[in-house]
Design a protein around this motif. Structure first.
Motif, PDB file in Angstrom:
ATOM      1  N   PHE A 443       0.812  -1.216   0.000  1.00 48.86           N
ATOM      2  CA  PHE A 443       0.000   0.000   0.000  1.00 48.86           C
ATOM      3  C   PHE A 443       0.850   1.274   0.000  1.00 48.86           C
ATOM      4  O   PHE A 443       0.432   2.294  -0.541  1.00 48.86           O
ATOM      5  N   THR A 444       2.039   1.219   0.601  1.00 52.71           N
ATOM      6  CA  THR A 444       2.755   2.465   0.888  1.00 52.71           C
ATOM      7  C   THR A 444       4.047   2.680   0.114  1.00 52.71           C
ATOM      8  O   THR A 444       4.525   3.815   0.037  1.00 52.71           O
ATOM      9  N   SER A 445       4.651   1.622  -0.439  1.00 60.21           N
ATOM     10  CA  SER A 445       5.984   1.793  -1.029  1.00 60.21           C
ATOM     11  C   SER A 445       6.120   0.980  -2.311  1.00 60.21           C
ATOM     12  O   SER A 445       5.175   0.350  -2.772  1.00 60.21           O
ATOM     13  N   GLY A 446       7.305   0.977  -2.867  1.00 61.19           N
ATOM     14  CA  GLY A 446       7.546   0.256  -4.114  1.00 61.19           C
ATOM     15  C   GLY A 446       7.301   1.128  -5.331  1.00 61.19           C
ATOM     16  O   GLY A 446       7.032   2.329  -5.244  1.00 61.19           O
ATOM     17  N   LYS A 447       7.386   0.513  -6.504  1.00 55.60           N
ATOM     18  CA  LYS A 447       7.242   1.256  -7.754  1.00 55.60           C
ATOM     19  C   LYS A 447       5.807   1.735  -7.982  1.00 55.60           C
ATOM     20  O   LYS A 447       5.580   2.817  -8.514  1.00 55.60           O
ATOM     21  N   TYR A 450      -0.232   1.045  -3.862  1.00 54.06           N
ATOM     22  CA  TYR A 450      -1.679   1.183  -4.042  1.00 54.06           C
ATOM     23  C   TYR A 450      -2.158   2.595  -3.706  1.00 54.06           C
ATOM     24  O   TYR A 450      -3.032   3.145  -4.383  1.00 54.06           O
ATOM     25  N   ASN A 451      -1.595   3.179  -2.650  1.00 54.41           N
ATOM     26  CA  ASN A 451      -2.043   4.512  -2.220  1.00 54.41           C
ATOM     27  C   ASN A 451      -1.821   5.560  -3.311  1.00 54.41           C
ATOM     28  O   ASN A 451      -2.675   6.421  -3.550  1.00 54.41           O
ATOM     29  N   LYS A 452      -0.676   5.491  -3.951  1.00 57.67           N
ATOM     30  CA  LYS A 452      -0.338   6.486  -4.970  1.00 57.67           C
ATOM     31  C   LYS A 452      -1.295   6.389  -6.154  1.00 57.67           C
ATOM     32  O   LYS A 452      -1.765   7.409  -6.684  1.00 57.67           O
ATOM     33  N   THR A 453      -1.592   5.161  -6.558  1.00 62.33           N
ATOM     34  CA  THR A 453      -2.512   4.965  -7.682  1.00 62.33           C
ATOM     35  C   THR A 453      -3.903   5.477  -7.337  1.00 62.33           C
ATOM     36  O   THR A 453      -4.553   6.158  -8.147  1.00 62.33           O
ATOM     37  N   LEU A 454      -4.373   5.171  -6.122  1.00 58.41           N
ATOM     38  CA  LEU A 454      -5.707   5.620  -5.725  1.00 58.41           C
ATOM     39  C   LEU A 454      -5.764   7.139  -5.610  1.00 58.41           C
ATOM     40  O   LEU A 454      -6.780   7.761  -5.950  1.00 58.41           O
ATOM     41  N   GLU A 455      -4.685   7.746  -5.169  1.00 64.76           N
ATOM     42  CA  GLU A 455      -4.635   9.201  -5.047  1.00 64.76           C
ATOM     43  C   GLU A 455      -4.913   9.872  -6.397  1.00 64.76           C
ATOM     44  O   GLU A 455      -5.681  10.835  -6.484  1.00 64.76           O
ATOM     45  N   SER A 456      -4.305   9.344  -7.456  1.00 72.24           N
ATOM     46  CA  SER A 456      -4.511   9.911  -8.792  1.00 72.24           C
ATOM     47  C   SER A 456      -5.957   9.734  -9.244  1.00 72.24           C
ATOM     48  O   SER A 456      -6.548  10.638  -9.851  1.00 72.24           O
ATOM     49  N   LYS A 457      -6.528   8.575  -8.937  1.00 70.65           N
ATOM     50  CA  LYS A 457      -7.911   8.312  -9.334  1.00 70.65           C
ATOM     51  C   LYS A 457      -8.880   9.247  -8.612  1.00 70.65           C
ATOM     52  O   LYS A 457      -9.835   9.764  -9.211  1.00 70.65           O
ATOM     53  N   ILE A 458      -8.637   9.463  -7.334  1.00 72.85           N
ATOM     54  CA  ILE A 458      -9.510  10.348  -6.548  1.00 72.85           C
ATOM     55  C   ILE A 458      -9.528  11.748  -7.156  1.00 72.85           C
ATOM     56  O   ILE A 458     -10.594  12.361  -7.327  1.00 72.85           O
ATOM     57  N   GLN A 459      -8.350  12.248  -7.482  1.00 73.05           N
ATOM     58  CA  GLN A 459      -8.273  13.602  -8.028  1.00 73.05           C
ATOM     59  C   GLN A 459      -9.012  13.700  -9.363  1.00 73.05           C
ATOM     60  O   GLN A 459      -9.720  14.681  -9.623  1.00 73.05           O
ATOM     61  N   TRP A 460      -8.871  12.672 -10.200  1.00 70.26           N
ATOM     62  CA  TRP A 460      -9.553  12.704 -11.501  1.00 70.26           C
ATOM     63  C   TRP A 460     -11.065  12.746 -11.307  1.00 70.26           C
ATOM     64  O   TRP A 460     -11.772  13.509 -11.976  1.00 70.26           O
TER      65      TRP A 460
END
Length: 562
Positions: A443-447, A450-460
């Motif tokens: 959820f928090t790290s790596g390439k 999950y959090n980063k991907t969801l953040e972009s979706k929320i903004q869209w």
């Protein structure tokens, strides 16, 4: 302390305090000499935990590597077989007051550590099972059970240190013996989690075919390898029966006995037989280190996934295999490995079996989505599933683009006036903190966290709420649908509880909670915690997120009002 008989026949060994006393005193002196006395900051505690882990691992390894008698390892093998049968036959029943299933879980894991360490030991077959052996065996197993427990304790605290602010504490009692503990209210929350996990894990969404996919796996073995699972079971039972006068399932045989019998009696191609059994074999060449066994329980090169274990005895390699460990392996493959695309590498060289694994991996992603959809349909909620394109009045807009991607569910909750952007994550069943850390990292790290991907979706979706409104109007053919005043919230829906859901950036709900969330009925528990100290009492009101370093309200009942 010693050997307990449970369910009328199964022998379970429980260690004595003498081992703890011995090692704890020695390590306490080393900690004080190297690190001084408390108070330690978080960085220093992490350093001490690492030092302690090295100490416990070294002592565990030294005992095993210096234990050369095959009798010792055979007795551990027997204990593991009996404990495994207890777990799979009676896990839904109560255990004795002296031995509970929580103890048996840790006990089995440590026994596995010992059996796996045996792969590195040149053993001899010269010892008799007499009174002297019994005394020596019990003393040594006492030590290993304590050391194994402390290895897991250190790994757990170390994992917690990477996920929670200011969690671990190390102090010393009146005898200058170290004490590991959790700071603040954290232990209280862990106890709450343990109770919740106990009930929820049994409700996890899994393969709903017979025996959680085991029959499907058996069919794949038949289709792809021409191997019937039952025939292999007959071979194992026959070998054990033939060796019964010598000790049955703890009598070692040449590894080649297995593929030869499968070929001769059931007509399986010799190379295929060897490929099948190699995928289930653990030896000194593919075993994991003790540190990796403790820290990386998701790896397949371990006894739970490779029940044919090879030891060197009197200069020759021999294989041992227990019927209960064998059965456990295939249950684990079917329920906790293959649905995530994990299987022995040598099996995946079989194109048919590789195709089966990929199919199960694809199918398992749908199990959770189907369960979510069922709940939404039952409650007449406006939603859409597996959304790649938003259909609106002026055309179509693709969201299946880099940085965004398909949305598992968009859910319009009338009760809460929220548009939920939900990603479903079908997680492995994880039963300890080191395992839970893998979810945390996902959820928090790596390439691609999950959090980063969801953040972009929320903004869209915030920027394009009107288009989503039109999308739902078109889907349901209801032009009066109006979500223009809804707030957009990103959430994750999971099949089984995980530690990070108690402290996540974006809320994580398991499948059993999601209905109340959508209907606006979900409430997070709030806890009032009182911590008594010498000079004052601390009061905490603990709300979600639960693992944040708290600010205390202090109350001194003897202080005069000013």
């Amino acid at each position: 302390m010693g050997v307990y008989k449970i369910k009328g026949k199964y022998l379970i060994f429980k260690g004595e305090y003498t081992s703890e006393e011995k090692f704890r005193k020695e390590l306490s002196q080393q900690i004080l000499l190297k690190f001084g006395r408390p108070n330690y900051d978080s960085e220093k505690i992490t350093e001490i935990l690492s030092y302690c882990l090295d100490y416990f691992i070294k002592n565990f390894q030294d005992i095993c590597l210096n234990e050369k008698s095959v009798r010792f390892y055979q007795q551990v093998f027997r204990f593991h077989e009996q404990a495994t049968e207890v777990v799979y036959k009676f896990s839904n029943e109560s255990s004795s007051s002296d031995i509970d299933f929580k103890y048996i879980a840790l006990y089995r894991r440590i026994l596995k550590f010992i059996l796996e360490m045996g792969c590195d030991v040149p053993m001899h077959n010269n010892e008799k099972m007499d009174g002297a052996f019994k005394k020596r065996f019990e003393e040594k197993l006492n030590d290993l059970l304590y050391l194994g427990e402390m290895i897991m304790t250190c790994v757990s605290f170390y994992s917690e240190q990477t996920m929670i602010e200011d969690v671990a504490d190390i102090s010393f009692d009146k005898d200058d013996l170290f004490v590991f503990s959790r700071r603040h209210h954290y232990n209280f929350i862990f106890e709450h989690m343990s109770k919740e996990f106990g009930g929820q894990l049994s409700k996890a969404v899994v393969d709903d075919t017979d025996l959680a996919g085991l029959n499907d796996l058996k069919k794949a073995l038949d289709d792809c390898f021409n191997i019937k699972y039952e025939n292999v079971g007959h071979i194992i039972a026959s070998i054990h029966e033939m060796n019964k006068p010598k000790g049955g399932d703890v009598v070692e045989v040449g590894w080649e006995t297995l593929p030869i019998n499968l070929t001769q009696f059931y007509g399986v191609d010799k190379k295929v037989s060897e490929q099948f059994f190699r995928g289930l074999t653990l030896d000194k060449n593919n075993k994991m280190s003790l540190l990796d066994l403790a820290c990386k329980p998701y790896k397949l090169n371990r006894y739970i996934y490779k029940p044919i274990i090879v030891w060197n005895i009197d200069g020759n390699d021999y294989a041992l295999f227990g019927k209960n460990a064998w059965a456990e392996t295939f249950i684990q493959f079917a329920s906790n490995a293959i649905p995530w695309g994990k299987a022995p590498e040598i099996w995946l060289k079989n194109k048919c079996f590789k195709k089966y694994v990929h199919r199960k991996e694809d199918d398992h992603d749908k199990w959770l989505d189907d369960a979510v959809e069922e709940k939404l349909l039952n409650n007449n909620v406006y939603f859409d599933r597996n959304v790649k394109v938003i259909n609106h009045n002026t055309g179509n807009t693709s969201i299946d683009e880099p940085g965004l991607g398909e949305i598992d569910f968009i859910i319009a909750s009338k009760a809460s006036k929220k548009l939920f952007i939900a990603d479903c994550k079908h997680l492995l069943g994880r039963y300890d903190i080191p395992n839970q850390r893998n979810d945390y990292n996902a959820f928090t790290s790596g390439k691609k966290p999950y959090n980063k991907t969801l953040e972009s979706k929320i903004q869209w979706f915030k920027d394009n709420l009107s288009l989503v409104n039109q999308h739902l109007q078109k889907k349901y053919k209801k032009p009066d649908i109006d979500i223009s005043e809804y707030t957009v919230e990103g959430i994750f829906i999971i099949n089984t509880p995980t530690f990070y859901m108690y402290n996540s950036v974006y809320r994580i709900y398991d499948i059993n909670q999601i209905e109340n969330v959508i209907l606006g009925n979900h409430t997070d528990p709030t806890f009032s915690v009182v911590i008594d100290e010498e000079e004052h009492t601390k009061f905490l009101n603990v709300e979600y997120p639960y693992f944040k370093k708290p600010k205390y309200i202090k109350f001194d009942p003897f202080k005069e009002d000013e």
